[in-house]
Design a protein around this motif. Structure first.
Motif, PDB file in Angstrom:
ATOM      1  N   THR A  45       0.834  -1.202   0.000  1.00 16.54           N
ATOM      2  CA  THR A  45       0.000   0.000   0.000  1.00 16.54           C
ATOM      3  C   THR A  45       0.870   1.254   0.000  1.00 16.54           C
ATOM      4  N   ILE A  46       1.905   1.253   0.831  1.00 16.61           N
ATOM      5  CA  ILE A  46       2.814   2.403   0.893  1.00 16.61           C
ATOM      6  C   ILE A  46       3.545   2.581  -0.440  1.00 16.61           C
ATOM      7  N   GLU A  47       4.017   1.472  -1.011  1.00 11.06           N
ATOM      8  CA  GLU A  47       4.710   1.562  -2.299  1.00 11.06           C
ATOM      9  C   GLU A  47       3.790   2.147  -3.370  1.00 11.06           C
ATOM     10  N   ASP A  48       2.555   1.707  -3.406  1.00  8.33           N
ATOM     11  CA  ASP A  48       1.593   2.236  -4.386  1.00  8.33           C
ATOM     12  C   ASP A  48       1.287   3.703  -4.121  1.00  8.33           C
ATOM     13  N   GLU A  49       1.080   4.036  -2.869  1.00  5.38           N
ATOM     14  CA  GLU A  49       0.691   5.403  -2.496  1.00  5.38           C
ATOM     15  C   GLU A  49       1.774   6.421  -2.857  1.00  5.38           C
ATOM     16  N   PHE A  50       3.043   6.035  -2.684  1.00  5.28           N
ATOM     17  CA  PHE A  50       4.141   6.977  -2.882  1.00  5.28           C
ATOM     18  C   PHE A  50       4.994   6.672  -4.111  1.00  5.28           C
ATOM     19  N   SER A  51       4.585   5.696  -4.914  1.00  2.82           N
ATOM     20  CA  SER A  51       5.291   5.322  -6.149  1.00  2.82           C
ATOM     21  C   SER A  51       6.776   5.063  -5.895  1.00  2.82           C
ATOM     22  N   ILE A  52       7.038   4.193  -4.918  1.00  2.00           N
ATOM     23  CA  ILE A  52       8.405   3.824  -4.584  1.00  2.00           C
ATOM     24  C   ILE A  52       8.487   2.298  -4.477  1.00  2.00           C
ATOM     25  N   MET A  53       9.707   1.798  -4.439  1.00  2.00           N
ATOM     26  CA  MET A  53       9.967   0.391  -4.155  1.00  2.00           C
ATOM     27  C   MET A  53      10.834   0.351  -2.899  1.00  2.00           C
ATOM     28  N   ILE A  54      10.348  -0.306  -1.875  1.00  2.00           N
ATOM     29  CA  ILE A  54      11.057  -0.374  -0.600  1.00  2.00           C
ATOM     30  C   ILE A  54      11.926  -1.623  -0.595  1.00  2.00           C
ATOM     31  N   ASP A  55      13.219  -1.455  -0.257  1.00  2.00           N
ATOM     32  CA  ASP A  55      14.102  -2.615  -0.285  1.00  2.00           C
ATOM     33  C   ASP A  55      13.861  -3.528   0.919  1.00  2.00           C
ATOM     34  N   THR A  56      14.373  -4.733   0.819  1.00  2.00           N
ATOM     35  CA  THR A  56      14.082  -5.779   1.798  1.00  2.00           C
ATOM     36  C   THR A  56      14.456  -5.388   3.220  1.00  2.00           C
ATOM     37  N   ASP A  57      15.630  -4.794   3.402  1.00  2.00           N
ATOM     38  CA  ASP A  57      16.040  -4.387   4.757  1.00  2.00           C
ATOM     39  C   ASP A  57      15.051  -3.410   5.361  1.00  2.00           C
TER      40      ASP A  57
END
Length: 81
Positions: A45-57
């Motif tokens: 949801t956060i990735e979609d909302e802010f158009s980012i990709m969050i890394d595994t760490d």
């Protein structure tokens, strides 16, 4: 709507919380709805909302609302009202 309000909305949506539920003090261990499945939903949801990709760490380390603010700052998301 501010970016901080967008993040609050993402937490409420992913954790199936009421629209007026306070989330600023939420922590992973303190909320029964925030299990591993809800955590992945929250990340998506956060990735979609802010158009980012969050890394595994960062996915692993996102253990509270406050920590989410810190992590998103690394991705250039300004979360100040």
């Amino acid at each position: 709507m501010s970016s901080l309000d967008q993040l609050r909305g993402a937490f409420r949506t992913a954790l199936d919380l009421p629209a007026d539920a306070p989330v600023d003090d939420l922590k992973y261990q303190d909320n029964e709805k925030w299990d591993s499945l809800a955590h992945m939903s929250l990340i998506a949801t956060i990735e979609d909302e802010f158009s980012i990709m969050i890394d595994t760490d960062d996915v692993i380390n996102m253990s509270s609302f406050a920590e989410a603010i810190n992590i998103l700052g690394k991705y250039g998301v300004d979360l100040h009202d």
